[in-house]
Enzyme design. Structure first.
Site, short mmCIF file in Angstrom:
data_model
loop_
_atom_site.label_atom_id
_atom_site.label_comp_id
_atom_site.label_asym_id
_atom_site.label_seq_id
_atom_site.Cartn_x
_atom_site.Cartn_y
_atom_site.Cartn_z
N GLU A 206 -45.17 13.79 -52.44
CA GLU A 206 -44.62 13.46 -53.64
C GLU A 206 -45.73 12.67 -54.50
O GLU A 206 -46.45 12.10 -53.85
CB GLU A 206 -43.65 12.42 -53.73
CG GLU A 206 -42.80 12.03 -54.94
CD GLU A 206 -41.73 10.99 -55.02
OE1 GLU A 206 -41.58 10.63 -55.97
OE2 GLU A 206 -41.37 10.86 -53.66
N ASN A 264 -42.20 13.87 -60.16
CA ASN A 264 -41.03 13.44 -60.97
C ASN A 264 -40.93 13.76 -62.57
O ASN A 264 -42.09 13.70 -63.12
CB ASN A 264 -41.18 11.68 -61.01
CG ASN A 264 -40.77 11.29 -59.44
OD1 ASN A 264 -39.71 11.41 -59.22
ND2 ASN A 264 -41.80 11.05 -58.73
N GLU A 296 -38.72 16.85 -59.55
CA GLU A 296 -37.65 15.77 -59.11
C GLU A 296 -36.81 15.07 -60.12
O GLU A 296 -37.60 14.52 -61.00
CB GLU A 296 -38.46 14.78 -58.35
CG GLU A 296 -38.79 15.19 -56.89
CD GLU A 296 -39.19 14.04 -55.85
OE1 GLU A 296 -38.81 12.94 -56.38
OE2 GLU A 296 -39.82 14.44 -54.77
N ASP A 326 -33.28 13.44 -57.17
CA ASP A 326 -34.12 12.08 -56.29
C ASP A 326 -33.00 11.22 -56.32
O ASP A 326 -31.91 11.27 -57.16
CB ASP A 326 -34.97 11.49 -57.26
CG ASP A 326 -36.17 10.65 -56.57
OD1 ASP A 326 -35.87 10.64 -55.36
OD2 ASP A 326 -36.92 10.12 -57.24
N GLU A 383 -35.57 9.44 -47.83
CA GLU A 383 -36.70 8.28 -48.42
C GLU A 383 -36.64 7.06 -47.80
O GLU A 383 -35.60 6.58 -47.32
CB GLU A 383 -36.55 8.13 -49.98
CG GLU A 383 -36.87 9.53 -50.45
CD GLU A 383 -36.82 9.26 -52.44
OE1 GLU A 383 -37.67 9.35 -52.92
OE2 GLU A 383 -35.72 9.08 -52.61
#
Length: 437
Positions: A206, A264, A296, A326, A383
């Site tokens: 990520e 993101n 995301e 997410d 996560e």
């Protein structure tokens, strides 16, 4: 006796409540102001409508008043933000306990017209003990504390005294610096590995934004994004991030790494008609496979009923770009939209993973996410994996992928390459040793 309201209209509004704060400030040498924000309440009104939302707000207001001492002053600062004035001496410990008591109490669901809602809160508090009372400064300190509570990583509570230095000046400086940062290449992407929990091999990463500020040092995304929003530069910042991520993929491929990068994406970009053409242009320029790129989305955007968002996501998927949701489970999940949304990945919010051993409900939520992912034929990523015990439990549940400090924090590009190549190059690092787990 505490007043119970039958309608939101009888609760003092912002102006009436500020008058009450002023009156308390004149009468009491010691008092605290607590601002209580209902987290992600817009999800409720979006999903159930304004009438249901107002009924939940009314119940929250009445329950808040019953929780505190009878001589408080209570008001509604804005749509989903309430205020409580607490006269008398309140130490930081007592105020922290008040917050914990509030949070614990609201773990009990509220029900209305067949709908259920569990309220969570951001709470900012300012305390005054001696000296002249400055109403404007007192209220602004409380609002600064609430803002800080929203930005805290692990606890949605912040306490500020009248002597604490507000962040306003620094925030203004950051806003002024942002354009320079983009122009002078002060921004950098860090990469947090995504790991196959069975083999402990790195399968992706990520991308997380960092700012190498010339005077403040390495900054995390919060102040940076705030500055971009204030300058209406979210698209510019977002496209810088996308291009940097694609360049990062080129660098990984040059070192023999075949991984997927997650980026993101902001709501602003999803409403930008230039998003799809820009991604086409960038992937063509750098010669990367679009399937190696994953966008995301936050849960509230993913489950929104916006036709524009649905159109953009459909076009992105046609290009081969993957889509992830997410922080799944963090907000008030509208599972009907999750059901209808085409996606490749569900990322379980870290709070459920980090508290996996504390409450069996967390395990049940993770198991439910796995079942949803299996039914939708998409990957599920946990996560916030920080301990070996969490790793073992996730394996038992059947979660295949994870990321978190147990494996690595977010690290610079070259450091990530070195870490990922440990699957090929024999080494003696802690990551290599952990593969014996």
């Amino acid at each position: 006796m505490t007043v119970s309201h039958s309608t939101l209209a009888t609760i003092p509004n912002r102006y009436a409540f500020i008058d009450k704060i002023a009156s308390c400030g004149e009468r009491h040498t010691q008092l605290s102001l607590m601002l209580i924000d209902v987290v992600r309440f817009s999800d409720v009104t979006t999903s159930f409508g304004i009438e249901v939302g107002d009924q939940f707000l009314l119940e929250i207001a009445n329950r808040l008043q019953r929780l505190f001492h009878h001589n408080i002053e209570f008001g509604r600062i804005s749509g989903d933000v309430f205020g409580v004035v607490l006269p008398g001496i309140h130490s930081p410990v007592v105020l922290q306990q008040q917050f914990e008591y509030l949070a614990e109490h609201f773990k009990t669901p509220m029900y209305y017209d067949g709908h259920a809602f569990i309220a969570d809160f951001n709470v900012g508090v300012v305390s005054k003990s001696q000296g002249a009372f400055d109403l404007t400064l007192f209220v602004s300190r409380a609002e600064a504390a609430l803002k800080q509570a929203k930005e805290n990583k692990y606890e949605n509570f912040s306490l500020m005294s009248m002597h604490d230095k507000a962040e306003t000046g620094r925030s203004l400086a950051l806003k002024a610096d942002l354009q320079r940062a983009l122009a002078r290449n002060e921004l950098e992407l860090y990469y947090q590995p995504k790991v196959d929990l069975s083999t402990l091999t790195i399968v992706g990463a990520e991308c997380l934004l960092r700012w190498n500020h010339p005077t403040d040092g390495l900054l995390f995304p919060g102040p940076l994004i705030e500055a971009a929003e204030s300058y209406h530069m979210m698209n510019e910042l977002g496209y810088w991030t996308l291009e940097s991520a694609i360049r990062g993929l080129v660098g990984f491929e040059a070192h023999g790494l075949d991984i997927t990068l997650s980026v993101n994406i902001s709501p602003t970009q999803l409403y930008d008609t230039k998003l799809v053409p820009t991604l086409k242009r960038l992937t063509h320029r750098y010669g990367v496979n679009m399937k190696q790129l994953e966008l995301e989305l936050t849960e509230d955007i993913a489950v929104s009923n916006s036709l524009m968002v649905k159109k953009q996501l459909a076009e992105l998927r046609q290009l081969g770009i993957q889509v992830a949701v997410d922080d799944f489970g963090k907000g008030y999940s509208n599972l009907a939209y999750i059901r209808d949304l085409e996606l490749n990945t569900l990322k379980i919010d870290k709070t459920f993973v980090m508290e996996l051993t504390d409450n069996p409900v967390n395990k049940a939520i993770i198991e439910a996410a796995r079942i949803i992912g299996q039914a939708k034929e998409c990957e599920v990523i946990a996560e916030g994996v920080e301990t070996i015990e969490q790793l073992h439990l996730l394996r038992e549940i059947g979660i295949r992928y994870g990321q978190g400090y147990l494996f690595s924090k977010a690290i610079p590009h070259q450091s990530f390459i070195s870490l990922a190549q440990q699957d090929i190059i024999v080494g003696d690092s802690p990551y290599r040793q952990m593969k014996a787990v």
